[in-house]
Design a protein around this motif. Sequence first.
Motif, PDB file in Angstrom:
ATOM      1  N   LEU A  10       1.031  -1.394   0.159  1.00  0.00           N
ATOM      2  CA  LEU A  10      -0.310   0.215   0.064  1.00  0.00           C
ATOM      3  C   LEU A  10       0.442   0.833  -0.087  1.00  0.00           C
ATOM      4  N   PRO A  11      -0.151   2.260  -0.495  1.00  0.00           N
ATOM      5  CA  PRO A  11       1.369   3.626  -0.251  1.00  0.00           C
ATOM      6  C   PRO A  11       1.676   3.899   0.804  1.00  0.00           C
ATOM      7  N   GLU A  12       2.473   4.291   1.151  1.00  0.00           N
ATOM      8  CA  GLU A  12       3.152   5.299   2.186  1.00  0.00           C
ATOM      9  C   GLU A  12       2.454   6.384   3.413  1.00  0.00           C
ATOM     10  N   PRO A  13       1.268   6.107   4.209  1.00  0.00           N
ATOM     11  CA  PRO A  13       0.641   7.897   4.418  1.00  0.00           C
ATOM     12  C   PRO A  13       1.948   9.201   5.077  1.00  0.00           C
ATOM     13  N   GLU A  14       0.669   9.941   5.300  1.00  0.00           N
ATOM     14  CA  GLU A  14       2.119  10.840   5.511  1.00  0.00           C
ATOM     15  C   GLU A  14       1.483  10.970   7.326  1.00  0.00           C
ATOM     16  N   LEU A  15       2.131  11.465   8.129  1.00  0.00           N
ATOM     17  CA  LEU A  15       2.365  11.117   9.753  1.00  0.00           C
ATOM     18  C   LEU A  15       1.951  12.455  10.029  1.00  0.00           C
ATOM     19  N   ASP A  16       1.496  12.127  11.798  1.00  0.00           N
ATOM     20  CA  ASP A  16       1.279  12.737  12.698  1.00  0.00           C
ATOM     21  C   ASP A  16       0.382  14.188  11.478  1.00  0.00           C
ATOM     22  N   VAL A  17       0.238  14.469  11.330  1.00  0.00           N
ATOM     23  CA  VAL A  17      -1.208  15.030  10.556  1.00  0.00           C
ATOM     24  C   VAL A  17      -1.732  16.094  11.331  1.00  0.00           C
ATOM     25  N   GLU A  18      -1.772  17.278  10.839  1.00  0.00           N
ATOM     26  CA  GLU A  18      -2.646  18.220  11.373  1.00  0.00           C
ATOM     27  C   GLU A  18      -4.224  18.175  10.272  1.00  0.00           C
ATOM     28  N   ILE A  19      -5.579  17.872  10.962  1.00  0.00           N
ATOM     29  CA  ILE A  19      -6.482  18.010  10.092  1.00  0.00           C
ATOM     30  C   ILE A  19      -7.294  19.323  10.347  1.00  0.00           C
ATOM     31  N   ARG A  20      -7.255  19.788   9.596  1.00  0.00           N
ATOM     32  CA  ARG A  20      -8.333  20.922   9.630  1.00  0.00           C
ATOM     33  C   ARG A  20      -9.664  21.248   8.413  1.00  0.00           C
ATOM     34  N   THR A  21     -10.176  22.093   9.278  1.00  0.00           N
ATOM     35  CA  THR A  21     -11.195  22.587   8.437  1.00  0.00           C
ATOM     36  C   THR A  21     -11.161  23.304   7.453  1.00  0.00           C
ATOM     37  N   GLU A  22     -12.595  23.600   6.552  1.00  0.00           N
ATOM     38  CA  GLU A  22     -12.128  24.351   5.296  1.00  0.00           C
ATOM     39  C   GLU A  22     -11.794  26.003   5.316  1.00  0.00           C
ATOM     40  N   ARG A  23     -12.136  26.387   6.906  1.00  0.00           N
ATOM     41  CA  ARG A  23     -12.435  27.793   7.588  1.00  0.00           C
ATOM     42  C   ARG A  23     -10.917  27.882   8.239  1.00  0.00           C
ATOM     43  N   GLY A  24     -10.307  26.221   8.502  1.00  0.00           N
ATOM     44  CA  GLY A  24      -8.760  26.465   8.729  1.00  0.00           C
ATOM     45  C   GLY A  24      -8.856  26.383  10.571  1.00  0.00           C
ATOM     46  N   SER A  25      -9.651  25.867  10.465  1.00  0.00           N
ATOM     47  CA  SER A  25     -10.072  25.462  12.120  1.00  0.00           C
ATOM     48  C   SER A  25      -9.542  23.902  12.710  1.00  0.00           C
ATOM     49  N   LEU A  26      -8.778  23.471  13.202  1.00  0.00           N
ATOM     50  CA  LEU A  26      -7.615  22.065  13.388  1.00  0.00           C
ATOM     51  C   LEU A  26      -8.648  21.521  13.839  1.00  0.00           C
ATOM     52  N   ILE A  27      -9.086  20.377  13.419  1.00  0.00           N
ATOM     53  CA  ILE A  27     -10.008  19.350  13.512  1.00  0.00           C
ATOM     54  C   ILE A  27      -9.747  18.412  14.556  1.00  0.00           C
ATOM     55  N   GLY A  28      -7.711  18.128  14.621  1.00  0.00           N
ATOM     56  CA  GLY A  28      -7.304  17.141  15.246  1.00  0.00           C
ATOM     57  C   GLY A  28      -6.067  16.910  14.651  1.00  0.00           C
ATOM     58  N   ILE A  29      -4.704  16.295  14.977  1.00  0.00           N
ATOM     59  CA  ILE A  29      -3.474  15.469  14.640  1.00  0.00           C
ATOM     60  C   ILE A  29      -4.357  14.355  14.964  1.00  0.00           C
ATOM     61  N   CYS A  30      -3.675  13.911  13.269  1.00  0.00           N
ATOM     62  CA  CYS A  30      -3.756  12.486  13.035  1.00  0.00           C
ATOM     63  C   CYS A  30      -2.932  11.690  12.298  1.00  0.00           C
ATOM     64  N   ASP A  31      -2.532  10.054  12.718  1.00  0.00           N
ATOM     65  CA  ASP A  31      -1.547   9.273  13.075  1.00  0.00           C
ATOM     66  C   ASP A  31      -1.390   9.087  11.633  1.00  0.00           C
ATOM     67  N   ALA A  32      -2.215   8.873  10.533  1.00  0.00           N
ATOM     68  CA  ALA A  32      -0.950   8.785   8.987  1.00  0.00           C
ATOM     69  C   ALA A  32      -2.458   9.087   7.920  1.00  0.00           C
ATOM     70  N   VAL A  33      -1.691   9.702   7.089  1.00  0.00           N
ATOM     71  CA  VAL A  33      -3.515  10.338   6.030  1.00  0.00           C
ATOM     72  C   VAL A  33      -2.542  10.050   4.882  1.00  0.00           C
ATOM     73  N   TYR A  34      -3.408   9.554   3.996  1.00  0.00           N
ATOM     74  CA  TYR A  34      -3.936   9.450   2.510  1.00  0.00           C
ATOM     75  C   TYR A  34      -4.899  11.039   1.927  1.00  0.00           C
ATOM     76  N   PRO A  35      -3.836  12.709   2.099  1.00  0.00           N
ATOM     77  CA  PRO A  35      -4.059  13.371   1.849  1.00  0.00           C
ATOM     78  C   PRO A  35      -5.372  13.260   0.285  1.00  0.00           C
ATOM     79  N   GLU A  36      -4.725  12.916  -0.636  1.00  0.00           N
ATOM     80  CA  GLU A  36      -5.525  12.803  -1.785  1.00  0.00           C
ATOM     81  C   GLU A  36      -6.934  11.504  -2.043  1.00  0.00           C
ATOM     82  N   ARG A  37      -6.760  10.972  -1.308  1.00  0.00           N
ATOM     83  CA  ARG A  37      -7.868   9.801  -1.056  1.00  0.00           C
ATOM     84  C   ARG A  37      -8.965  10.184   0.011  1.00  0.00           C
ATOM     85  N   ARG A  38      -8.539  11.138   0.899  1.00  0.00           N
ATOM     86  CA  ARG A  38      -9.842  11.917   1.957  1.00  0.00           C
ATOM     87  C   ARG A  38     -10.299  10.716   2.826  1.00  0.00           C
TER      88      ARG A  38
END
Length: 330
Positions: free
Chosen positions: A239-267
Motif C-alpha cells: 500500500l502507499p506510504e501515508p503522511e504521518l502526524d498530520v494536522e487536519i483542519r476544516t475548510e475555514r482553518g479550524s483544527l479538528i485534530g492531529i491524525c496518525d496517518a493520512v492519505y490526503p488525496e484519498r480523504r
Amino acid sequence: MSHPPRALPAELGDSFSTRAARAHGVTARRLRAGDLEAPFAGVRLRAPQHEGLSREGEDGPLSIDRRMQAVIVRRAHAYAQIAPAGAFFVGQTALALHGLPLRRGADEAPLDVAVLSPQHAPRGRGVRGAKVAPRMVRLGTIGGLAVGDASSTWALAAASSSLRDLVVIGDAIVRIPRGDRGAPLPQRRLATLDELCAMANVPWRRNRELLLDALALVREGSMSPLETDMRLALTGAGLPEPELDVEIRTERGSLIGICDAVYPERRVIVEVEGHHHFTDDRQWRRDLEKYAALAAEGWEVVRIAAHHLVRGGGAAAALVGAALARHPLA
C-alpha cells in the motif's frame, strides 16, 4: 514482638553504597534488614514504595514500558554508587534512560554497562559489561547518570536488535513531540535522521548494513511502536506510504485534530488506538467528537487496534486497502 528496622539516615538517599552507610554509623545487621535490596555487591537499595499504576491504560504497552523504565532507572542509580570510573550505560539500560521503547523483560535483565577502550569491561553480579571504541559513541548524562546519547544508543543496539526493533527505536528518537495543546516541540527531539545516519556510518561500525536498512524505514511522525508497526504493515502489503502526524483542519482553518496517518488525496485517515482509547472515558469522548467532525468534512477514518497488527498486520492492511479502494484517485 518484632520491631520495624531503625530509620536510615536521610543523607543516604534511595540507593547507597555499604561503605557510605557504614560511614554514617549504619550497622552490618541493619544493612541485612528486609527493607533493603542488594542488587549489586556493596550496594543497598531501599524497598520501593508500591504506588499503583495509573488506571488509564495500566495494561497497555506504553504503561508496561514506563514501568520497566522506572525499574531500570532505579537500578542504574543504585549501580552508579559503585560504578568504575568512566563507566556509562548502553543497550536496554540506555534506552530506558532515554525513555525509548524496550524489549519485553528488559527490567529483569542485567544492566548494560560499558567503558571506552582500552579499559576493561565492567564485571559483576547484575551487570553485562562491554567496551566501546571512543569513535562509536557520544556521551552525555541523564539525571546525573553517564549514558550514550540517543543516536549512539540506537547504533550500538544493532548488536542485539531485529530490523523491526531498530525501526521502532529510530522512529521514537526522531519524532517531534507535541505539547498538551498539540504544538510541535522540535527542541525536545532526541536526534535527527541525519544524526542517526552519521552514527551508522562511523568507520568500522559493526552491523552497518542492518542499521542502514533500518534507517531507510525510519520516519518522522510515528508517535508510538504501534504506529510504526502499522506503517510497516501497510507498506509491506504494497500500500502507499501515508503522511504521518498530520494536522487536519476544516475548510475555514479550524483544527479538528492531529491524525496518525493520512492519505490526503484519498480523504482517508488511519488512527492507531492504544489501550487507553478504550478504557479512558475522556479519551473515548474526544475520539467520538473528533471522528464525527472528520466525517462531516468528508474524511473516512480507519481505526486500527493492536489485534489488527499481529502476525504481520495483515488485518490492518486489509482494512486500509479496502478504504483506499473506496476512494480512488481522480
